[in-house]
Design a protein around this motif. Structure first.
Motif, mmCIF file in Angstrom:
data_model
loop_
_atom_site.group_PDB
_atom_site.id
_atom_site.type_symbol
_atom_site.label_atom_id
_atom_site.label_comp_id
_atom_site.label_asym_id
_atom_site.label_seq_id
_atom_site.Cartn_x
_atom_site.Cartn_y
_atom_site.Cartn_z
ATOM 1 N N PHE A 162 0.830 -1.201 0.000
ATOM 2 C CA PHE A 162 0.000 0.000 0.000
ATOM 3 C C PHE A 162 0.870 1.258 0.000
ATOM 4 N N HIS A 163 1.936 1.287 0.803
ATOM 5 C CA HIS A 163 2.776 2.485 0.842
ATOM 6 C C HIS A 163 3.544 2.674 -0.467
ATOM 7 N N GLU A 164 3.825 1.571 -1.175
ATOM 8 C CA GLU A 164 4.482 1.697 -2.474
ATOM 9 C C GLU A 164 3.552 2.368 -3.482
ATOM 10 N N MET A 165 2.273 2.024 -3.430
ATOM 11 C CA MET A 165 1.313 2.643 -4.328
ATOM 12 C C MET A 165 1.076 4.109 -3.965
ATOM 13 N N ILE A 166 1.100 4.436 -2.661
ATOM 14 C CA ILE A 166 0.996 5.845 -2.255
ATOM 15 C C ILE A 166 2.153 6.641 -2.838
ATOM 16 N N TYR A 167 3.340 6.063 -2.765
ATOM 17 C CA TYR A 167 4.519 6.727 -3.350
ATOM 18 C C TYR A 167 4.328 6.955 -4.839
ATOM 19 N N PHE A 168 3.845 5.932 -5.556
ATOM 20 C CA PHE A 168 3.658 6.063 -7.000
ATOM 21 C C PHE A 168 2.623 7.132 -7.333
ATOM 22 N N VAL A 169 1.499 7.150 -6.601
ATOM 23 C CA VAL A 169 0.444 8.127 -6.880
ATOM 24 C C VAL A 169 0.931 9.547 -6.599
ATOM 25 N N MET A 170 1.668 9.744 -5.520
ATOM 26 C CA MET A 170 2.187 11.075 -5.212
ATOM 27 C C MET A 170 3.177 11.535 -6.274
ATOM 28 N N VAL A 171 4.008 10.634 -6.749
ATOM 29 C CA VAL A 171 4.945 10.981 -7.827
ATOM 30 C C VAL A 171 4.184 11.337 -9.099
ATOM 31 N N THR A 172 3.098 10.607 -9.364
ATOM 32 C CA THR A 172 2.294 10.886 -10.555
ATOM 33 C C THR A 172 1.577 12.226 -10.442
ATOM 34 N N LEU A 173 0.982 12.514 -9.273
ATOM 35 C CA LEU A 173 0.299 13.793 -9.090
ATOM 36 C C LEU A 173 1.268 14.960 -9.181
ATOM 37 N N ALA A 174 2.494 14.757 -8.744
ATOM 38 C CA ALA A 174 3.501 15.822 -8.814
ATOM 39 C C ALA A 174 4.115 15.944 -10.197
ATOM 40 N N THR A 175 3.686 15.115 -11.150
ATOM 41 C CA THR A 175 4.174 15.103 -12.537
ATOM 42 C C THR A 175 5.685 14.921 -12.599
ATOM 43 N N VAL A 176 6.239 14.166 -11.647
ATOM 44 C CA VAL A 176 7.678 13.894 -11.653
ATOM 45 C C VAL A 176 7.969 12.661 -12.498
ATOM 46 N N GLY A 177 7.321 11.540 -12.152
ATOM 47 C CA GLY A 177 7.453 10.332 -12.948
ATOM 48 C C GLY A 177 8.855 9.751 -12.963
ATOM 49 N N TYR A 178 9.330 9.280 -11.808
ATOM 50 C CA TYR A 178 10.669 8.695 -11.752
ATOM 51 C C TYR A 178 10.768 7.408 -12.564
ATOM 52 N N GLY A 179 9.693 6.631 -12.610
ATOM 53 C CA GLY A 179 9.712 5.395 -13.372
ATOM 54 C C GLY A 179 10.187 4.186 -12.607
ATOM 55 N N ASP A 180 10.533 4.335 -11.321
ATOM 56 C CA ASP A 180 10.986 3.185 -10.538
ATOM 57 C C ASP A 180 9.830 2.282 -10.128
#
Length: 343
Positions: A162-180
């Motif tokens: 669950f915390h991994e998905m929170i990290y992904f969603v926050m990265v997506t909302l911030a339009t950063v998109g690390y891709g990890d």
């Protein structure tokens, strides 16, 4: 907070904890039994609301009613074991978090300004998007990675959390998109597409509303006084006319009262008139006067004026007012409100 609100909050916490527990041990640890109790409780509550509603059809087609119907519809799949049914049940558990969102939103709307309420709305919207999308992605990604070939599993780093998905969603909302961290299931990618569309439409709309509200708000309504322990200050409220204020300031800042600096905070429910603004910019008093637009009977405005640290509070009145009794009653109520707040 009533029992229903606490139960909604606990159900969200239990759901997050359950995502870190294997499906085989959830029934043994009581998660499934608690979830069934929550669903039955929501069903009984919904039936009571529908029965006591004066306009049942309007209640039935309302947004809140539809959300509650989705959450309790999982009772129809009780005992189902196929993957699609289990995914649907998990998603209905996530949708329950919208009940907690309504509770928080109701708390934030009590006794606050339009600007503050809009800020809380934006924060709450972002938090809701993060939580709900993370939960849905966790369901789709885990179920997909459980059935993919073992030769591909190493490249996907095993099951998601669950915390991994929170990290992904926050990265997506911030339009950063690390891709990890990326979604690999088709439903997960569709969920991300919906999230991006909602973000593009909803967040700018709410931000523009915040800018509009801030533009409508007077600079005097946003200002506040920062108390200084070395410089005492008093609060002036009531019917503050320029003539009476001039006489009061002549006496307050007279050299006979000593050379110590002191400040006066004028607290009025309306913007200053042109005549008042000219007086506020008088070089003789400009450094010692602060005008705040606010109601002295409200705690938030008294807090802006640092009423608890004020040396005294003065209520002025207009001796030429036609209704002296109403003016006196208003000043008495104002004085009692200030006393209640300070003491």
């Amino acid at each position: 907070m009533c029992i229903r609100d606490r139960l909604s909050f606990v159900s969200c916490v239990v759901y997050v904890i359950a995502t870190y527990v294997s499906k085989e041990t959830r029934s043994l640890d009581g998660f499934e039994g608690f979830d069934l109790f929550i669903r039955v409780y929501y069903l009984v509550e919904y039936c009571l609301k529908l029965y006591t509603s004066q306009h049942r059809f309007q209640f039935f087609i309302s947004v809140n009613s539809i959300v509650e119907l989705i959450t309790i519809s999982s009772l129809l799949l009780l005992g189902a074991t196929d993957q699609m049914a289990m995914e649907y049940i998990s998603i209905t558990r996530i949708i329950r978090s919208l009940r907690v969102v309504r509770i928080i939103n109701r708390i934030f709307k009590i006794g606050d300004t339009d600007v503050s309420r809009q800020i809380y709305t934006i924060i709450l919207t972002v938090m809701t998007l993060i939580f709900v999308t993370s939960g849905v992605l966790e369901v789709f990604e885990n179920d997909y990675r459980a059935v993919i070939p073992k030769c591909r599993r190493n490249s996907l780093n095993g099951p998601t959390t669950f915390h991994e998905m929170i990290y992904f969603v926050m990265v997506t909302l911030a339009t950063v998109g690390y891709g990890d961290v990326v979604p690999v299931s088709e439903m997960g990618r569709l969920c991300v597409m919906v999230l991006i569309v909602i973000e593009i439409v909803l967040i700018p709309k709410q931000t523009n509303e915040l800018i509009r509200l801030m533009g409508m708000q007077s600079v005097y309504a946003r200002a506040f006084y920062k108390a200084n322990s070395e410089v005492p200050h008093i609060i002036i409220c009531g019917q503050v006319e320029v003539g009476a204020l001039n006489n009061f300031c002549n006496e307050l800042f007279h050299p006979d009262h000593g050379s110590q600096d002191k400040n006066a905070i004028i607290l009025q429910p309306i913007d200053p008139s042109a005549e008042m603004e000219m007086f506020l910019h008088n070089p003789q008093y400009e450094l010692f006067l602060t005008y705040l637009q606010g109601n002295p009977m409200l705690e938030r405005d008294l807090k802006r004026a640092a009423a608890t640290k004020a040396r005294s509070c003065v209520l002025l009145t207009n001796k030429y007012v036609s209704d002296a009794y109403s003016a006196d009653h208003r000043n008495i109520l104002t004085g009692l409100s200030i006393k209640k707040y300070v003491y």
